[in-house]
Design a protein around this motif. Structure first.
Motif, PDB file in Angstrom:
ATOM      1  N   SER A 123       9.007  -3.474 -12.243  1.00 58.50           N
ATOM      2  CA  SER A 123       9.121  -3.711 -10.811  1.00 58.50           C
ATOM      3  C   SER A 123      10.561  -4.161 -10.514  1.00 58.50           C
ATOM      4  O   SER A 123      11.062  -5.080 -11.169  1.00 58.50           O
ATOM      5  N   THR A 124      11.189  -3.538  -9.525  1.00 59.43           N
ATOM      6  CA  THR A 124      12.566  -3.955  -9.190  1.00 59.43           C
ATOM      7  C   THR A 124      12.574  -5.396  -8.679  1.00 59.43           C
ATOM      8  O   THR A 124      13.559  -6.112  -8.858  1.00 59.43           O
ATOM      9  N   GLN A 158       9.081   3.019 -11.175  1.00 60.52           N
ATOM     10  CA  GLN A 158       8.488   1.723 -11.528  1.00 60.52           C
ATOM     11  C   GLN A 158       7.164   1.982 -12.257  1.00 60.52           C
ATOM     12  O   GLN A 158       6.324   2.758 -11.772  1.00 60.52           O
ATOM     13  N   LYS A 200       4.751  -3.250  -7.456  1.00 61.05           N
ATOM     14  CA  LYS A 200       3.799  -4.186  -6.834  1.00 61.05           C
ATOM     15  C   LYS A 200       3.723  -3.981  -5.327  1.00 61.05           C
ATOM     16  O   LYS A 200       4.746  -3.841  -4.655  1.00 61.05           O
ATOM     17  N   ARG A 260       1.533  -5.508  -1.631  1.00 64.22           N
ATOM     18  CA  ARG A 260       1.012  -6.788  -1.149  1.00 64.22           C
ATOM     19  C   ARG A 260      -0.439  -6.951  -1.587  1.00 64.22           C
ATOM     20  O   ARG A 260      -1.103  -5.999  -1.942  1.00 64.22           O
ATOM     21  N   LYS A 318       1.238   6.187   5.806  1.00 64.04           N
ATOM     22  CA  LYS A 318       2.256   5.230   5.341  1.00 64.04           C
ATOM     23  C   LYS A 318       3.392   5.924   4.587  1.00 64.04           C
ATOM     24  O   LYS A 318       3.154   6.679   3.658  1.00 64.04           O
TER      25      LYS A 318
HETATM   26  C1  BTN Z   1       3.060  -2.739   0.110  1.00 61.21           C
HETATM   27  O1  BTN Z   1       3.013  -1.623   0.613  1.00 61.21           O
HETATM   28  O2  BTN Z   1       2.044  -3.437  -0.032  1.00 61.21           O
HETATM   29  C2  BTN Z   1       4.385  -3.247  -0.369  1.00 61.21           C
HETATM   30  C3  BTN Z   1       5.050  -2.268  -1.299  1.00 61.21           C
HETATM   31  C4  BTN Z   1       6.401  -2.719  -1.788  1.00 61.21           C
HETATM   32  C5  BTN Z   1       6.939  -1.795  -2.844  1.00 61.21           C
HETATM   33  C6  BTN Z   1       8.347  -2.141  -3.245  1.00 61.21           C
HETATM   34  S1  BTN Z   1       9.059  -0.914  -4.288  1.00 61.21           S
HETATM   35  C7  BTN Z   1      10.375  -1.965  -4.653  1.00 61.21           C
HETATM   36  C8  BTN Z   1       9.808  -3.359  -4.826  1.00 61.21           C
HETATM   37  N1  BTN Z   1       9.339  -3.581  -6.185  1.00 61.21           N
HETATM   38  C9  BTN Z   1       8.028  -3.741  -6.237  1.00 61.21           C
HETATM   39  O3  BTN Z   1       7.375  -3.931  -7.291  1.00 61.21           O
HETATM   40  N2  BTN Z   1       7.486  -3.655  -5.021  1.00 61.21           N
HETATM   41  C10 BTN Z   1       8.505  -3.452  -4.005  1.00 61.21           C
END
Ligand code: BTN
Length: 252
Positions: free
Chosen positions: A15-16, A39, A43, A45, A110
């Protein structure tokens, strides 16, 4: 900081946000960015995952170090949603809308999610990470089955591919501008957020733990909470951390 020094580009990471968190803990400066091609454990929400296939999307994290923990910190994510919408619009010509509180949608599906993570130390903010995932050049078959009905990409919507580099350039510009204007541009971002928001005026289902209640979304308040009116007539202001809102008819 020059653009090249600011951006750490990696191939595959879990994950960044996690990579940037460890850089932040080692003292990385505000404005540091981490971008990955893929990735393996992106991750989303509420403990969800974020589909991040190689070379298709933008997986991007941006470091902030707000000095104080005041009400403006909670506006960061919705302001970022406006900034990302502007960047996408500039590059693609399409006009993303916002599903409260921070998903970007095109034609009801989305295209982008934002995961903001904050770390505290001794009652103060140590850092904030804005994690942004944009579906850019995914084709329908790149999405897992469970997302088929609710996710899309810029390329699916426009019928052509886009340069991720160009979009990253605009994204950095817009996020820098959003952060620079934190003290002065509150009204402008709120107004644009409200204009882009697809949730208001809709029948929604308010989900909190195991409870589900039908309501109508009335307005986005000044602090970006969502005012809803339940079927029984009672009104409530919802904060994103506490509840999630789904359209009764579908995702939006
Ligand atoms: C969502 O839609 O619930 C939030 C998504 C967020 C994704 C981004 S990708 C870059 C950053 N690294 C992650 O692990 N998640 C965020």
């Amino acid at each position: 900081m020059k653009m090249m020094e600011r951006i750490l580009r990696l191939d595959t990471v879990k994950s960044t946000n996690d990579v940037l968190k460890s850089l932040a803990e080692q003292g990385a400066k505000e404005g540091q960015i981490v971008i990955a091609e893929e990735q393996s454990a992106g991750k989303g929400r509420r403990g969800r995952s974020f589909s991040s296939p190689k070379g298709k999307g933008i997986y991007f994290s941006y470091l902030l170090r707000p000095e104080k923990l005041d009400a403006s910190v909670s506006t960061l994510t919705p302001r970022a949603a406006v900034a990302v919408s502007r960047a996408i619009q500039k590059v693609s010509g399409m006009c993303p809308q916002i599903k409260w509180v921070n998903d970007l949608v095109i034609r009801g599906k989305k295209v982008c999610g934002i995961l903001t993570e904050m770390a505290m130390e001794g009652g103060k903010i140590h850092h904030v990470i804005l994690g942004i995932g944009i579906n850019v050049n995914q084709e329908a078959e790149d999405f897992p089955e469970e997302l088929a009905e609710i996710a899309t990409s810029l390329s699916i919507e426009a019928g052509r591919t886009f340069s991720r580099e160009r979009l990253i350039e605009e994204l950095v510009k817009e996020l820098d501008e959003m952060w620079r204007g934190m003290e002065t541009t509150g009204g402008e971002y709120l107004e644009e957020y409200r204009r882009r928001c697809v949730t208001t005026g809709q029948d929604v289902c308010v989900i909190s733990g195991s409870s589900r209640r039908k309501a109508r979304a009335i307005q986005v308040n000044e602090d970006y909470s969502l005012q809803v009116e339940y079927e029984e007539g009672e009104r409530e202001d919802l904060n994103s951390g506490e509840v999630s809102v789904r359209g009764v008819e579908g995702y939006v």
